[in-house]
Scaffold this active site. Structure first.
Site, PDB file in Angstrom:
ATOM      1  N   LYS A  11      -0.295  -0.141  14.119  1.00 57.35           N
ATOM      2  CA  LYS A  11      -1.355  -0.866  14.366  1.00 57.35           C
ATOM      3  C   LYS A  11      -1.583  -0.108  15.846  1.00 57.35           C
ATOM      4  O   LYS A  11      -0.464   0.457  16.588  1.00 57.35           O
ATOM      5  CB  LYS A  11      -1.362  -2.403  15.055  1.00 57.35           C
ATOM      6  CG  LYS A  11      -1.072  -2.877  13.323  1.00 57.35           C
ATOM      7  CD  LYS A  11      -2.254  -2.469  12.485  1.00 57.35           C
ATOM      8  CE  LYS A  11      -3.239  -3.624  12.664  1.00 57.35           C
ATOM      9  NZ  LYS A  11      -4.144  -3.523  11.075  1.00 57.35           N
TER      10      LYS A  11
ATOM     11  N   HIS B 215       0.875  -1.125  -0.739  1.00 55.10           N
ATOM     12  CA  HIS B 215       0.010   0.589  -0.212  1.00 55.10           C
ATOM     13  C   HIS B 215       0.922   1.127   0.279  1.00 55.10           C
ATOM     14  O   HIS B 215       0.555   1.942  -0.651  1.00 55.10           O
ATOM     15  CB  HIS B 215      -1.093   0.578   0.975  1.00 55.10           C
ATOM     16  CG  HIS B 215      -1.952  -1.282   1.484  1.00 55.10           C
ATOM     17  ND1 HIS B 215      -1.661  -1.674   0.514  1.00 55.10           N
ATOM     18  CD2 HIS B 215      -2.714  -1.682   2.558  1.00 55.10           C
ATOM     19  CE1 HIS B 215      -3.298  -2.542   1.012  1.00 55.10           C
ATOM     20  NE2 HIS B 215      -3.102  -2.371   1.884  1.00 55.10           N
TER      21      HIS B 215
END
Length: 473
Positions: free
Chosen positions: A331, A237
């Site tokens: 995260k 990504h």
């Protein structure tokens, strides 16, 4: 006629993304409704009624869409078979041919979408080719990741290429279809004499490519512990965002020219090094409410899986030589957002060279989509020179309110492109290989990752790292 086959049809990805995207293509009349069929394939033995009901729950059609959904679901079928047994594909072919008899099969286009773990790509794609392939009328759509590192990516390509031609393979990275990522391509190259003209080493001090997520790794432990954040989002990504942010202008907007320029950029990019990287793993939140990664069920207590990474890349070409590109992703961060941020150089001489506040251009991908440019103006209602900060902003949701009501998911756009035969937003094999080459060194660091509390701004030392590598306060 289009038959869109979903291998892995009972899985989470198919349920959450694939079938809703296919329905919206159907609903928007972006496919010929009279000759569009969806065939699910998986090992699970699921009655067709139950399978269709799971799609209904996933799509959640509103009152206005109920009839369209019924028309769509009537064209969805399901087949239970093994992925590694030729006999299953032979039986599936009979089912496929019975469906194709409902329309003009002489014009049939077969889309084979593999929503399965990479470990079975070769097996499944080989069986598909041997039993279901129509020459000139077949396309293979594969989900990321394409390998685990450079070596495995090369091997995967060689195995798949034994049967399939490169022009028949469509490798998906749904970030390439995000609105802002696509719009940035146009923003740069439709304004090459203004915006793109300053995106170079003469005007830009550094570039930050940023992806923070508030969510954790629950439900993905098996995958995450074996792969970590670099494989999960950075190698794919963020690297695709990097390509759009830093590539030179292609000769044309054709798929071959666009992808060639992306490859040229990747070839000019030095590999990431552990020396210029910072790897972390989230721990229990400071209030004790969010468990740490090591506390999750199924995670080995000595796991070194990374849930955070910051790494600096350097591009050895005329446009970007000397400009650091800082990638940062994590995260369980305090705030979730994705953006590209170009930091402009300060004036070193002339009028206003004493103004030392950093100016930047930011392309915000999510959760909101906007473009912000900071600049210096004179303070209003003053007679002397009093420079202050100002912002020029383009907010997509505000300026294009009517268009944004019908916002399209990346998968819907990519599936439409695959059906149309436009590979521009899909990843070519050499893009995959060069991307792995860039990130190989930091994929499996033997070092213990730096801990950081869930819900925080990241590991201790991150602020100093960013200042050092971005080259400013």
């Amino acid at each position: 006629m289009v038959t869109f086959m979903v291998f892995g049809a009972s899985g989470n990805l198919a349920n959450k993304k694939t079938f809703p995207a296919l329905f919206h293509l159907f609903k928007r009349n972006l496919v010929d409704r009279s000759s569009f069929y969806v065939l699910g394939y998986a090992r699970s033995k699921i009655p067709i009624g139950e399978f269709r009901e799971s799609i209904r729950e996933s799509v959640k059609p509103d009152t206005e869409s109920k009839q369209v959904f019924q028309d769509f679901i009537d064209r969805v079928s399901y087949f239970s078979g093994q992925y590694d047994q030729s006999s299953s594909y032979v039986e599936f072919r009979k089912h496929l041919e019975s469906v194709e008899k409902k329309a003009d099969s002489s014009k049939a286009l077969r889309i084979f979408y593999i929503a399965l773990p990479p470990s079975v790509y070769v097996t499944v794609s080989s069986h598909i080719y041997e039993n279901l392939y129509l020459p000139g009328k077949s396309r293979l759509v594969i989900e990321k990741p394409f390998g685990k590192n450079y070596q495995s990516a090369v091997k995967l390509k060689e195995e798949v290429h034994k049967h399939w031609k490169e022009e028949e393979i469509y490798r998906i990275d749904h970030y390439t279809a995000k609105d802002m990522v696509n719009n940035f391509f146009t923003l740069r190259f439709a304004n090459s004499s203004s915006i793109d003209a300053v995106l170079n080493r003469h005007s830009i001090q550094s570039v930050e490519i940023h992806m923070y997520e508030t969510g954790g790794c629950e439900g993905r432990i098996g995958y995450y512990d074996a792969n970590g954040v670099v494989r999960d989002v950075v190698q794919n990504h963020l690297t695709q965002i990097f390509c759009i942010a830093a590539m030179n202008e292609p000769k044309s907007a054709s798929a071959s020219d666009v992808r060639a320029e992306k490859v040229n950029l990747l070839k000019a990019t030095r590999p990431a090094s552990l020396k210029e990287s910072m790897l972390g793993q989230y721990t229990t939140s400071e209030d004790g409410k969010i468990p740490g990664y090591l506390d999750l069920e199924g995670v080995p207590k000595d796991s070194k899986a990374t849930t955070f990474a910051a790494s600096t890349l350097h591009v050895d070409n005329d446009r970007w030589k000397g400009v650091p590109f800082v990638f940062v992703s994590g995260k369980r961060m305090k705030k979730g957002e994705v953006y590209i941020k170009y930091y402009f150089r300060l004036k070193d001489s002339g009028i206003f060279s004493d103004v030392k506040r950093r100016r930047y251009l930011i392309l915000h991908v999510q959760p909101e989509e906007f473009v912000n440019l900071t600049c210096t103006i004179n303070k209003p209602m003053t007679t002397d020179l009093q420079p202050i900060d100002a912002y020029a902003s383009l907010n997509y949701n505000e300026q294009f309110k009517d268009l944004m009501k019908e916002k399209r998911d990346g998968y819907e756009i990519l599936f439409e492109d695959a059906i149309r035969g436009d590979p521009t937003k899909f990843i070519r094999y050499d893009e995959v290989e060069y991307a792995w080459k860039i990130w190989d060194e930091i994929l499996d660091s033997p070092k213990k990752p730096i801990p950081y509390p869930a819900g925080s701004d990241g590991p201790e030392g991150l602020e100093a790292y960013m200042k050092r590598h971005l080259g400013h306060e």
